[in-house]
Design a protein around this motif. Structure first.
Motif, short mmCIF file in Angstrom:
data_model
loop_
_atom_site.label_atom_id
_atom_site.label_comp_id
_atom_site.label_asym_id
_atom_site.label_seq_id
_atom_site.Cartn_x
_atom_site.Cartn_y
_atom_site.Cartn_z
N VAL A 205 0.84 -1.21 0.00
CA VAL A 205 0.00 0.00 0.00
C VAL A 205 0.87 1.25 0.00
CG1 VAL A 205 -1.66 1.34 1.35
CG2 VAL A 205 -1.98 -1.12 1.09
N SER A 206 1.96 1.24 0.78
CA SER A 206 2.87 2.39 0.81
C SER A 206 3.46 2.66 -0.57
CB SER A 206 3.99 2.13 1.82
OG SER A 206 3.49 1.98 3.12
N GLY A 207 3.83 1.58 -1.26
CA GLY A 207 4.39 1.74 -2.61
C GLY A 207 3.38 2.35 -3.57
N ILE A 208 2.14 1.88 -3.51
CA ILE A 208 1.10 2.40 -4.40
C ILE A 208 0.84 3.88 -4.12
CG2 ILE A 208 -1.35 2.25 -4.99
CD1 ILE A 208 -1.16 -0.78 -4.40
N VAL A 209 0.74 4.24 -2.83
CA VAL A 209 0.45 5.63 -2.45
C VAL A 209 1.60 6.56 -2.85
CG1 VAL A 209 0.10 7.18 -0.49
CG2 VAL A 209 -1.11 4.99 -0.57
N ILE A 210 2.83 6.15 -2.56
CA ILE A 210 3.99 6.99 -2.91
C ILE A 210 4.07 7.18 -4.42
CG2 ILE A 210 6.52 7.04 -2.98
CD1 ILE A 210 6.48 5.69 -0.21
N ALA A 211 3.90 6.10 -5.18
CA ALA A 211 3.96 6.20 -6.64
C ALA A 211 2.86 7.10 -7.18
CB ALA A 211 3.87 4.81 -7.26
N TYR A 212 1.66 7.00 -6.59
CA TYR A 212 0.55 7.84 -7.05
C TYR A 212 0.86 9.32 -6.87
CZ TYR A 212 -3.84 10.38 -7.05
OH TYR A 212 -4.82 11.32 -7.29
N PHE A 213 1.29 9.71 -5.68
CA PHE A 213 1.56 11.12 -5.42
C PHE A 213 2.77 11.61 -6.23
CE2 PHE A 213 -1.08 10.41 -1.60
CZ PHE A 213 -1.91 11.52 -1.73
N ALA A 214 3.78 10.76 -6.38
CA ALA A 214 4.95 11.15 -7.15
C ALA A 214 4.59 11.38 -8.62
CB ALA A 214 6.04 10.08 -7.04
N ASP A 215 3.81 10.46 -9.19
CA ASP A 215 3.40 10.61 -10.59
C ASP A 215 2.47 11.80 -10.78
OD1 ASP A 215 4.85 8.60 -11.82
OD2 ASP A 215 3.37 7.06 -11.40
N THR A 216 1.60 12.06 -9.81
CA THR A 216 0.70 13.20 -9.91
C THR A 216 1.48 14.51 -9.85
OG1 THR A 216 -1.14 11.99 -8.91
CG2 THR A 216 -1.25 14.39 -8.82
#
Length: 332
Positions: A205-216
């Motif tokens: 979940v941490s990986g998904i959240v970090i990647a989402y905010f970084a890509d956004t």
């Protein structure tokens, strides 16, 4: 969007939805034919022999389907269209197909809640990544291929038609099948849930959240620069705020956390060998990181700012800023 572009976009969308049908129909036929059991060996036929092989070797079957349906078919389509764009969106779809493939196989045995958690996480990961892909591509299908493929096509020239098979599709099979090994193990071992499953879930979940905010944050940065460029104003050379203040590639870091989180699931099940997929992908991303940074340094309007960014900011793992060597010497 012009009418010609709209028609092309629609054709590519239809093609993308139809292209996995051979594997899907074959697998559904196999499930229907076996109905959870092996064919009778006393009355062998070619069809029953095929179904029996599919029953006993789920991992090999997945690789065979990948080879013919992705490597060969996608490659042929890429040659016809002169663009190998389709593998990019399917990078986000194939793991979802694989996790359902392994969970539905007649030999599958697993803890139902671990399976449900992993399937749900895989869908969330996929939706995030496919959303980022189409947001970046302005919600169009097949407008362009990965810039690295384009660079290689220029490098190999007339040989690109056959080199592309071995440089694009064969590695994709190795990486995607390797990364998806945890799905196979999770649906091959039935053990009670433990604290390690909770840890694995938190990492994923941490990986998904970090990647989402970084890509956004990256998408917003690129959009602002495109707007500035359209107004004839100077662009901002480097994204160095938000997560990008602490890491030069937080999106890569988040993606790595996701895959390593899946390894934690299987490590707890006694199958630590599945680490080979995540490890190979990490090594590949290290090479991709080098390519991306070299590309940034090759742009005159960004080179100086990016060199400073490199000296002060962690490559992947988010960390505090360090002082550039030049500034340190001035303060001595």
């Amino acid at each position: 969007m012009g009418s010609g572009t709209a028609v092309s976009n629609m054709k590519n969308a239809i093609l993308a939805f139809l292209v996995p049908l051979p594997s899907i129909l074959f697998y559904l036929s196999f499930l229907s034919a076996t109905n959870g059991s092996v064919a009778d060996p006393k009355s062998p036929s070619f069809t029953s022999t095929v179904w029996t092989w599919c029953y006993h070797y789920p991992l090999l079957l997945a690789n065979v389907l990948f080879f013919f349906n992705v490597n060969v078919l996608f490659w042929v389509i890429g040659l016809i269209q002169s663009s190998h764009w389709m593998i990019d969106p399917y990078w986000t779809v194939i793991p979802v197909m694989l996790v359902h493939y392994y969970s539905a196989h007649p030999l599958a045995q697993y803890h139902c809640w671990r399976s449900r958690i992993v399937i749900l996480l895989t869908w969330v990961w996929s939706i995030r990544l496919i959303h980022n892909y189409f947001r970046r591509e302005k919600w169009q299908w097949g407008v362009r291929e990965d810039w690295r493929f384009t660079d290689m096509s220029h490098q190999y020239g007339s040989h690109w038609w056959w080199v592309s098979f071995f440089s694009i599709y064969v590695p994709q099979q190795l990486f995607l099948m390797g990364l998806s090994l945890p799905f196979y193990v999770i649906h091959s071992v039935n053990q009670p849930l433990s604290i390690w499953d909770l840890l694995a879930t938190i990492v994923c979940v941490s990986g998904i959240v970090i990647a989402y905010f970084a890509d956004t944050q990256l998408h917003n940065f690129v959009s602002r620069n495109n707007k500035l460029k359209g107004q004839g104003k100077p662009v901002v050379p480097v994204l160095d705020n938000g997560l990008w203040y602490y890491s030069r590639h937080p999106n890569y870091f988040g993606e790595q956390l996701w895959w390593w989180g899946l390894v934690v699931f299987t490590w707890n099940l006694g199958h630590g060998w599945t680490v080979i997929g995540a490890l190979a992908n990490t090594m590949c991303l290290a090479y991709v990181t080098k390519l991306v940074e070299n590309r940034m340094l090759s742009q005159d309007n960004r080179a100086e700012a990016y060199r400073l960014y490199q000296r002060t900011t962690s490559v992947w793992v988010p960390w505090f800023k360090s002082s550039p060597l030049g500034l340190k010497s001035k303060n001595v």
